[in-house]
Enzyme design. Sequence first.
Site, PDB file in Angstrom:
ATOM      1  CG  ASN A 181      37.548  54.214  38.381  1.00  0.00           C
ATOM      2  OD1 ASN A 181      36.350  54.431  38.249  1.00  0.00           O
ATOM      3  ND2 ASN A 181      37.999  53.084  38.901  1.00  0.00           N
ATOM      4  CD  GLN A 183      37.411  61.645  45.606  1.00  0.00           C
ATOM      5  OE1 GLN A 183      38.115  62.559  45.990  1.00  0.00           O
ATOM      6  NE2 GLN A 183      36.787  60.848  46.442  1.00  0.00           N
ATOM      7  N   GLY A 235      44.610  66.280  39.268  1.00  0.00           N
ATOM      8  CA  GLY A 235      43.906  65.973  40.508  1.00  0.00           C
ATOM      9  C   GLY A 235      42.452  66.403  40.437  1.00  0.00           C
ATOM     10  N   GLY A 269      47.698  62.857  44.955  1.00  0.00           N
ATOM     11  CA  GLY A 269      47.980  61.462  45.259  1.00  0.00           C
ATOM     12  C   GLY A 269      48.128  60.580  44.037  1.00  0.00           C
ATOM     13  CB  ILE A 313      41.656  59.390  52.642  1.00  0.00           C
ATOM     14  CG1 ILE A 313      41.687  60.257  51.382  1.00  0.00           C
ATOM     15  CG2 ILE A 313      43.036  59.318  53.269  1.00  0.00           C
ATOM     16  CD1 ILE A 313      42.053  61.712  51.666  1.00  0.00           C
ATOM     17  CG  PHE A 320      37.233  65.783  54.144  1.00  0.00           C
ATOM     18  CD1 PHE A 320      36.857  65.431  52.860  1.00  0.00           C
ATOM     19  CD2 PHE A 320      36.592  65.181  55.209  1.00  0.00           C
ATOM     20  CE1 PHE A 320      35.852  64.495  52.639  1.00  0.00           C
ATOM     21  CE2 PHE A 320      35.591  64.246  54.999  1.00  0.00           C
ATOM     22  CZ  PHE A 320      35.218  63.901  53.718  1.00  0.00           C
ATOM     23  CD  GLU A 324      42.488  69.372  47.665  1.00  0.00           C
ATOM     24  OE1 GLU A 324      42.620  70.128  48.627  1.00  0.00           O
ATOM     25  OE2 GLU A 324      43.443  68.875  47.038  1.00  0.00           O
ATOM     26  CB  THR A 341      40.305  58.942  46.815  1.00  0.00           C
ATOM     27  OG1 THR A 341      41.484  58.212  47.175  1.00  0.00           O
ATOM     28  CG2 THR A 341      40.210  60.186  47.682  1.00  0.00           C
TER      29      THR A 341
END
Length: 695
Positions: free
Chosen positions: A582, A589, A653, A498, A455, A233, A656, A457
Site C-alpha cells: 500500500n 511508515q 517489513g 505483522g 497500532i 513502537f 522499522e 500502521t
Amino acid sequence: MARTAALGTPAERREGLAKVTGAARYAAEHPLPRRVHARAVPATVARGRITGIDTGPARAVPGVLTVLTHENAPHLAEPEDATLALLQSPDVPHRGWCVALVVAETPEAARAGAAAVRITYDTVGHDVVLTPGHPGAGEPEEANGGQPARCRRGDPESAFAAAPVRLDVTYRTPPLHNHPMEPHASTASWDRGRLTVYTSSQGTSDVRSVLAGLFALPVDRITVRAEHVGGGFGSKGSPRPDVVLAAMAARHTGRPVTLAYPRRHLPTVVGHRAPTLNRIRLSATSDGRLTALLHDVTTHTSPVRSFVEMAGTTSGVMYATPNLYYVHHVVPLDVPSPSWMRAPGEATGMYALESAMDELADALGTDPVELRIRNEPDREPAGGLPFSSRHLVECLREGARRFGWNRRVRRAEGPLLIGTGVAAATYPVLAFPCTATAEARPDGTFLIRVNAADIGTGARTVLAQIAADALGVPLDRVRTEIGDSDLPPAPVAGGSSGTASWGWAVYEACARLLTRLADHTGPLPERGIGVRADTSGRADADSPYARHAFGAHFAEVAVDTVTGEVRVRRLLGVYAAGHILNSRTARSQFVGAMTMGLGMALTEGSTVDAAHGDFAEADLAAYHIPAHADVPDIEAHWIDEDDPHLNPMGGKGIGEIGVVGTPAAVGNAVHHATGIRFRTLPLTPDRILTALNAR
C-alpha cells in the site's frame, strides 16, 4: 504471486474517519457500568525493601475504595516475565516499581489517594550507570530474539593489526523511550469468573495467554480486545503492568477498573531502549576493501528480567570482509527493565557501524557512498547464506541521484555550517505462524477474521487489499475483523513481521475459499461458506536464504555556530523492501520511522540519575520528540523488488528500517558541516557548542 489491482495502490485507511471524528474507542474509553479507576504508586527508592505501608490517609480521600499492596493483593502465579510479578513481595528492584495500587470512583480521587499513601523502606546500595569497563559486565548466552551473543569468522584481530588502514572508535547511545501517543492503559471486568480486558497492546493473543497463567484461568474464559491502539513502537509488544493491575483491581473490587498510566510513569514501567557502548574496529586495504570488522557492544539490563540489546548483529549483514567478529556484553544494573523499541539492536548498532564507515571513508579519502558499494557482499557475511534479494547498491545510487550527492560540498551561510551525510540501513525479514478465516457471504461480500493488531500502521486496510487480490474482487467487498483474542490467533505486531505473518494466513484462507466456492453449486447458504488457514510449518520454516530489507538515508543539516542547534533541512530515504503493498500507508511508515531516527540523532536522550536511580527526562517537556518543524523536507522512495523467497505477497517489513540509518546519516552530515566527529548521541546544542568552542 501475480500483481493485481488492489495491492500496491494507495488505499485509504479504513479506520481513518472513526479516528479523526473521535468514534474510535481506545483502551481507557470504555465506560462500562459502575466503572472505577486505579492509580499505581511507584517506589521512590532505587533499591530496597518495604518496611511499612500506611494506607489510612489514602483511604480517607473521598472516593477512594481500596488500596492494594503486597499484603492484600490477589495472589498471582509466577510469571515468565518477572516485570509482571506485581504486588507480590515487599522487595523493590528499582525506582518506579509498583508498590501499591489505589482504586477510586474517579481518576482524580485515585491520583489524590496515590499521593497520600505513606511507605517506608530499608534501602541498600544501588548501581544504575553504565560505564566503560564495568566490572559487572558479562557475556550473555544470547541476545534479544535468540540471536547469538557472538560471531567469529576468520582471524579478525590479526587482520586488523596487519592492515595499512585502521579505525578504532567507540560510539555511545543513551537510554531512549517509546512514548506512544496513547499511554499504556487497560480496562478490565470480571463477570461470573470470566475476564474481559480492553488494553492498548500490539498482540492480544499473547496478553490472553499471560493473563491465563497469572490468574490460573483457562484461556477460553478470557477475552482481550484492542480494536484501536494509539502507537506502541515495541513498548506494547508484550503485556505490561497496566493490564495485570487492572485485572487484579477488578477482581478485588468486583467492579470494572480502568488504569491509564500518566506519561511520567512510562519510562520506568513499560521498557526502554537500553544504552549502548559500541567499540568498532575497521581495517581496510589502501583501496578501501575491508579486511576486518570487529564490533563489541556493552549494554545494561535489569535485575528483574534479562534483555540484551542485539546491537552487534547487523555488523554480520552489511559488508564483505573475510574477518568478522561481534560480541555482546551486558551489565545487570538496578534499573527498570529494558525492552523492545522500534528496530531494537539495529538502530543502535547501525548508528555505530555506519558512522564508522563514514570515518573510514574520510581516512581513505574515498566517497562514503562508493566505499559502501565497494564492500558489497555476495553472501551474508555472518551466516554465509545467499541473499533472497539485496538491492542496497541500487538504493545508494538512486538516493545519491535524487539527493544530488554529486554536488556535495561543505559551505557556510553566515553563522550556519551546511553539510550532508549518508548511511545505509538493513532490517531482517521475519514471519511467524498465524491463523485466519475467510467467509463468503450470500450478499456477495467477504469477511476476513484474524487477530491482527493495528497500532497505527493501517493493518486493517492492507489485509483487506491482500484478501481482495487473492479473491479477485473489488476492495469494497471485503470486510476485516481484527484486535480481539476470540478471533483466530495471530502473532504480535512486532519485528516488522505483522503484515507478512497475518497476510500470509489471509492469502491462504482466501485461496482455500476460492477452491471451496469452485466446488459449490447454487446459492450460498444463509450462514455463508467459510474456511480456515494456519501457516504453521511454513511461515516459521527455515529458509536457505538470508532475508533482509535494505535502504539508504541521505541528510542535509545546518549547524548554527552561535546557538549550537542542528537543523535537518532535507532527509531522504530510498528502500528495497520487496513489493510495497500500500503505497500510501507505506510512505507514512517510512516517514514516521525516519522522523523517529531524527529524534534519536538530535533530541531524544534520557539520563539515569546516579543518586536516585530515576530517569531524569520523564515527560515530553524534557524528552523532546521531533515535530513537523524539526524537518521541513522529508521524502521516502523505494525500489520494487520481486523476491519469490518471502511470502505469497512478496513483501518485506517496512515499519522499522526507516529508523535504522537515519541517526548515522544525520551525524555524518554534522561532521561534514563542522569537521568535528561526534560519537555520542543525541547531538544537542551543548555538545555542539562545547566542541566548536574547543576548536
